[in-house]
Structures are given as C-alpha cells and as structure tokens.
Design an enzyme around this catalytic site. Structure first.
Site, PDB file in Angstrom:
ATOM      1  N   LYS A  81       2.874 -18.287   6.500  1.00  0.00           N
ATOM      2  CA  LYS A  81       4.207 -18.637   6.003  1.00  0.00           C
ATOM      3  C   LYS A  81       5.319 -18.194   6.958  1.00  0.00           C
ATOM      4  CE  LYS A  81       3.135 -18.809   1.044  1.00  0.00           C
ATOM      5  NZ  LYS A  81       3.469 -18.314  -0.304  1.00  0.00           N
ATOM      6  N   ASP A 117       8.821 -21.267  -3.377  1.00  0.00           N
ATOM      7  CA  ASP A 117       8.304 -20.202  -4.258  1.00  0.00           C
ATOM      8  C   ASP A 117       9.341 -19.758  -5.294  1.00  0.00           C
ATOM      9  OD1 ASP A 117       5.676 -20.014  -3.395  1.00  0.00           O
ATOM     10  OD2 ASP A 117       6.113 -18.515  -1.866  1.00  0.00           O
ATOM     11  N   GLY A 142       6.965  -4.685  -5.817  1.00  0.00           N
ATOM     12  CA  GLY A 142       6.383  -5.271  -4.607  1.00  0.00           C
ATOM     13  C   GLY A 142       7.482  -5.714  -3.667  1.00  0.00           C
ATOM     14  N   ALA A 143       7.127  -5.830  -2.399  1.00  0.00           N
ATOM     15  CA  ALA A 143       8.140  -6.151  -1.386  1.00  0.00           C
ATOM     16  C   ALA A 143       7.612  -7.126  -0.343  1.00  0.00           C
ATOM     17  CB  ALA A 143       8.600  -4.855  -0.713  1.00  0.00           C
ATOM     18  N   GLY A 144       6.575  -7.890  -0.696  1.00  0.00           N
ATOM     19  CA  GLY A 144       6.006  -8.857   0.229  1.00  0.00           C
ATOM     20  C   GLY A 144       6.715 -10.206   0.140  1.00  0.00           C
ATOM     21  N   ARG A 167       6.055   0.406  -2.640  1.00  0.00           N
ATOM     22  CA  ARG A 167       5.389   1.644  -2.200  1.00  0.00           C
ATOM     23  C   ARG A 167       5.750   2.007  -0.765  1.00  0.00           C
ATOM     24  NH1 ARG A 167      -0.876  -0.581  -1.491  1.00  0.00           N
ATOM     25  NH2 ARG A 167      -0.353  -2.055   0.158  1.00  0.00           N
ATOM     26  N   THR A 168       6.289   1.045  -0.006  1.00  0.00           N
ATOM     27  CA  THR A 168       6.694   1.310   1.375  1.00  0.00           C
ATOM     28  C   THR A 168       8.214   1.204   1.443  1.00  0.00           C
ATOM     29  OG1 THR A 168       4.627   0.322   2.145  1.00  0.00           O
ATOM     30  CG2 THR A 168       6.372   0.620   3.797  1.00  0.00           C
ATOM     31  N   TYR A 233      -2.478 -14.875 -11.257  1.00  0.00           N
ATOM     32  CA  TYR A 233      -2.931 -15.802 -12.297  1.00  0.00           C
ATOM     33  C   TYR A 233      -4.450 -15.849 -12.415  1.00  0.00           C
ATOM     34  CZ  TYR A 233      -3.194 -18.774  -8.197  1.00  0.00           C
ATOM     35  OH  TYR A 233      -3.465 -19.256  -6.958  1.00  0.00           O
TER      36      TYR A 233
HETATM   37  P1  NDP Z   1       2.105  -9.693   0.390  1.00  0.00           P
HETATM   38  O1  NDP Z   1       0.844  -9.169   0.989  1.00  0.00           O
HETATM   39  O2  NDP Z   1       3.116 -10.355   1.253  1.00  0.00           O
HETATM   40  O3  NDP Z   1       2.851  -8.492  -0.383  1.00  0.00           O
HETATM   41  C1  NDP Z   1       2.176  -7.673  -1.298  1.00  0.00           C
HETATM   42  C2  NDP Z   1       3.117  -6.582  -1.783  1.00  0.00           C
HETATM   43  O4  NDP Z   1       2.427  -5.831  -2.773  1.00  0.00           O
HETATM   44  C3  NDP Z   1       3.516  -5.593  -0.689  1.00  0.00           C
HETATM   45  O5  NDP Z   1       4.829  -5.154  -0.916  1.00  0.00           O
HETATM   46  C4  NDP Z   1       2.521  -4.447  -0.890  1.00  0.00           C
HETATM   47  O6  NDP Z   1       3.025  -3.182  -0.511  1.00  0.00           O
HETATM   48  C5  NDP Z   1       2.342  -4.455  -2.381  1.00  0.00           C
HETATM   49  N1  NDP Z   1       1.036  -3.977  -2.811  1.00  0.00           N
HETATM   50  C6  NDP Z   1      -0.172  -4.437  -2.432  1.00  0.00           C
HETATM   51  N2  NDP Z   1      -1.148  -3.803  -3.104  1.00  0.00           N
HETATM   52  C7  NDP Z   1      -0.533  -2.903  -3.918  1.00  0.00           C
HETATM   53  C8  NDP Z   1      -1.010  -1.946  -4.842  1.00  0.00           C
HETATM   54  N3  NDP Z   1      -2.309  -1.797  -5.087  1.00  0.00           N
HETATM   55  N4  NDP Z   1      -0.100  -1.193  -5.490  1.00  0.00           N
HETATM   56  C9  NDP Z   1       1.218  -1.319  -5.249  1.00  0.00           C
HETATM   57  N5  NDP Z   1       1.731  -2.228  -4.374  1.00  0.00           N
HETATM   58  C10 NDP Z   1       0.860  -3.007  -3.722  1.00  0.00           C
HETATM   59  O7  NDP Z   1       1.611 -10.684  -0.764  1.00  0.00           O
HETATM   60  P2  NDP Z   1       2.460 -11.843  -1.458  1.00  0.00           P
HETATM   61  O8  NDP Z   1       3.839 -11.355  -1.664  1.00  0.00           O
HETATM   62  O9  NDP Z   1       2.247 -13.116  -0.754  1.00  0.00           O
HETATM   63  O10 NDP Z   1       1.700 -11.987  -2.871  1.00  0.00           O
HETATM   64  C11 NDP Z   1       1.785 -10.970  -3.855  1.00  0.00           C
HETATM   65  C12 NDP Z   1       1.049 -11.440  -5.108  1.00  0.00           C
HETATM   66  O11 NDP Z   1       1.722 -12.548  -5.660  1.00  0.00           O
HETATM   67  C13 NDP Z   1      -0.386 -11.877  -4.864  1.00  0.00           C
HETATM   68  O12 NDP Z   1      -1.185 -11.470  -5.922  1.00  0.00           O
HETATM   69  C14 NDP Z   1      -0.293 -13.367  -4.849  1.00  0.00           C
HETATM   70  O13 NDP Z   1      -1.506 -13.965  -5.252  1.00  0.00           O
HETATM   71  C15 NDP Z   1       0.802 -13.604  -5.859  1.00  0.00           C
HETATM   72  N6  NDP Z   1       1.510 -14.863  -5.651  1.00  0.00           N
HETATM   73  C16 NDP Z   1       1.516 -15.755  -6.689  1.00  0.00           C
HETATM   74  C17 NDP Z   1       2.166 -16.948  -6.545  1.00  0.00           C
HETATM   75  C18 NDP Z   1       2.151 -17.911  -7.677  1.00  0.00           C
HETATM   76  O14 NDP Z   1       2.501 -19.076  -7.471  1.00  0.00           O
HETATM   77  N7  NDP Z   1       1.815 -17.481  -8.877  1.00  0.00           N
HETATM   78  C19 NDP Z   1       2.878 -17.315  -5.299  1.00  0.00           C
HETATM   79  C20 NDP Z   1       2.804 -16.292  -4.273  1.00  0.00           C
HETATM   80  C21 NDP Z   1       2.132 -15.116  -4.465  1.00  0.00           C
HETATM   81  P3  NDP Z   1       3.515  -2.841   0.972  1.00  0.00           P
HETATM   82  O15 NDP Z   1       4.938  -3.304   1.033  1.00  0.00           O
HETATM   83  O16 NDP Z   1       3.375  -1.378   1.038  1.00  0.00           O
HETATM   84  O17 NDP Z   1       2.611  -3.602   1.896  1.00  0.00           O
END
Ligand code: NDP
Length: 295
Positions: A81, A117, A142-144, A167-168, A233
């Site tokens: 992406k 999204d 979350g911050a991804g 967490r970061t 989901y």
């Molecule tokens: P990313 O990898 O970009 O980001 C994941 C985030 O979650 C990061 O901030 C990470 O922390 C944090 N994280 C990961 N594992 C843990 C944990 N065990 N405990 C606490 N924090 C955690 O992923 P995405 O943002 O792309 O996706 C996130 C979720 O959203 C996924 O499950 C994905 O399947 C879902 N999603 C669903 C969509 C939908 O249409 N329903 C669309 C897009 C995503 P850190 O910042 O420290 O790395």
C-alpha cells in the site's frame, strides 16, 4: 455492455471482459475477487477480478505490466500500500495524506491512486451500527495503516476528538497527526470516556495470533452507550467484541468495512455504485478462516 455476457453468465468472462485484480503477497486467500465479482454479477457487467500474487520487489514490474495489458484497475493489499503510493502518476487527496494506496485506477494517461479504507470504515459504521461520528469522542487502538485511515476518516467526519492508543510511541504520535488538532495520543484508560472504541490491531485475528488474544483496551472499561468496533473479521466476532458485548456495549466487526471499501473501489473503476448488499452476501457466509490480510 450489450452482446457480452454479464459476470456469472455462460460465456463470462468474454474475450473482451474488463479485468481488475488484487495485488499482494500473500494474496491467494483474499476475499477481494469474490467481492468484486459479486458486484459485477449484480451490476450485469462483463468484468472479472482475480488475485495477482506479486513478489516483494516486483511491484514496479506489476504496475507496468498492468498498464501494458489493459488491466482496468487494481486493489492493493499488504505489503504494497505504501510503496504503490510512490509509483502513482496522481493520487487522491486522501491517499496523499495517508501515503498509502489501496486502489489503482488505470487511466489513459497514467495510474491514479486512491485509498478507500476510511470511506469503507465510515460506510460500515453507518450501515452496521447507525453511528455518526460527528461530535463524538473516538479512540483508535493501533497505529498502522488501517488505524491511520480510520483516524483521518473520523476527523473528516466531524469527531470531537480522536485519541490514539499505540504500543510504539512514535507511531502512535504520527497516527494522531492524521486528525490534526482533534488528535492526541492517549492511554487505554481513555476508552472509558469514549463513544466509539476501534481496534485497529491484529490482536485477536485467527490467522496470525491466538484468536483469544485481546487488544490492549480492557473490555471491562466498555459498557452501555458505547460502540466497540473491531477491524478484524476472522473470527466474527472476536473475543474482544464478545467481552465488550457482555459488558453492554454495542459491537461491530470488520466485515462491513471490507465490503464497503471494496464497494468504493467498484465505483472508482466502473462509475457505478458498488452493490453493497450483493457483495455482503457473497462473503458473509463464505469466509476463509485462513484469511490473514485486512482485504
Ligand atoms: P499494520 O501492521 O500496518 O499495523 C498494525 C498495528 O497494530 C501497529 O500499530 C502495531 O503496533 C499494532 N499491533 C500489532 N500487534 C499488536 C498487539 N498484539 N498488541 C497491540 N498492538 C499491536 O496493520 P494494518 O493497520 O494494515 O491492519 C491492522 C488490522 O486491521 C489487521 O487485523 C487487519 O486485518 C485489519 N484490517 C481490516 C480491514 C477491513 O476491511 N476490515 C482493512 C484493513 C485492515 P506497532 O505500531 O508497534 O507496530
């Protein structure tokens, strides 16, 4: 198109079918082609969607090849992406702000990148929970990439504040900037005062972690009058949503966001509104428990 078979009919896809696809790695598990093809069937279009596995490092070649072969559009999933955003000839305002593209429209004069999204998330909130973020206090865990899209969408939809719990610390602060003055970094305890709490981490997802793992917001903080949304989901619902529901909160899983972001892609490619109900029925009963990516 007159004289050509619609998706699902005998003879479909014809030799003149319009082709779209999803690129990612891995991508064979993706529900996107199922969603797209359900839409083409409902709209009576001779279009077809397939999954294109693209090896890391091959994104440039894949995009060039798509243009050369007349592919009409691409859905983009992990891990491309952000990299795709840098390869576009133009990007929408939302994709530019996020620095991430999840939908490419192949125009005559180049590749145009979008990000659906956030639109998908808001569509799901409205359809699935009747929730309007305007004037509401929101918290995103979350911050991804998904979290950033949700933070931006909530701010644009008029939320009174958007708190990010990550967490970061650096990543949480960066995600909070997506909401401008409305955004701040918070702690899990802020959830007690929020109207909307969104899990945008993969914690609780069946494919990668234990399905019983919980995001770092204790469901005991949630209760009546609050809406808990999990972007995960698989499974539906997650353990976190079950516990939030037990506490009296309203809950919403991530399937609606998946459907609505794909519906927005259909509109970008075909100019016709994505048929949400048909797309929903195509995936609601046909989920692959191995599904790992958000889309
Ligand atoms: P990313 O990898 O970009 O980001 C994941 C985030 O979650 C990061 O901030 C990470 O922390 C944090 N994280 C990961 N594992 C843990 C944990 N065990 N405990 C606490 N924090 C955690 O992923 P995405 O943002 O792309 O996706 C996130 C979720 O959203 C996924 O499950 C994905 O399947 C879902 N999603 C669903 C969509 C939908 O249409 N329903 C669309 C897009 C995503 P850190 O910042 O420290 O790395």
């Amino acid at each position: 198109m007159a004289g050509t078979p619609a998706a699902g009919e005998v003879g479909w896809p014809s030799a003149s079918a319009s082709v779209v696809g999803v690129i990612g790695d891995p991508v064979r598990h993706s529900l996107s082609p199922t969603l797209h093809n359900a839409a083409f069937r409902a709209l009576g279009l001779d279009w077809v969607s397939v999954a294109f596995p693209v090896a890391p490092g091959a994104l440039d070649a894949a995009l060039t090849g798509a243009r050369a072969m007349g592919v009409r559009g691409l859905s983009v999933t992990m891990p491309f992406k952000e990299a795709a955003a840098a390869q576009m000839d133009r990007t929408s305002a939302t994709a530019s702000r996020l620095g991430a593209v999840n939908c490419v429209v192949v125009e005559a004069d180049g590749l145009v990148g979008h990000n659906t999204d956030g639109q998908g998330f808001l569509g799901s909130l409205r359809r699935g929970a009747g929730f309007d973020p305007s004037g509401r206090r929101c918290l995103v865990v979350g911050a991804g990439g998904a979290a950033r899209a949700v933070v931006l969408a909530l701010a644009d939809a008029g939320a009174s504040e958007v708190v990010v719990v990550g967490r970061t610390p650096d990543r949480a602060a960066e995600a909070a900037t997506m909401a401008g003055d409305l955004g701040r970094v918070g702690t899990a305890g802020d959830a007690a005062a929020a109207d909307l709490v969104v899990n945008a981490t993969p914690a609780g997802m069946a494919a990668t972690l234990g399905a019983g793992e919980l995001p770092p917001v204790d469901p005991a903080l949630l209760g009546p009058g609050q809406l808990a949304v999990d972007l995960v989901y698989v499974p539906r619902p997650t353990r976190w949503l079950e516990l939030a529901s037990d506490r009296g909160a309203s809950v919403l899983d991530g399937l609606g966001m998946l459907v609505h972001q794909a519906a927005a892609q259909i509109e970008l490619w075909t100019g016709q509104a994505g048929p949400v109900e048909a797309m929903w029925h195509a995936v609601a009963d046909a989920q692959d428990p191995r599904a790992a990516a958000g889309d």
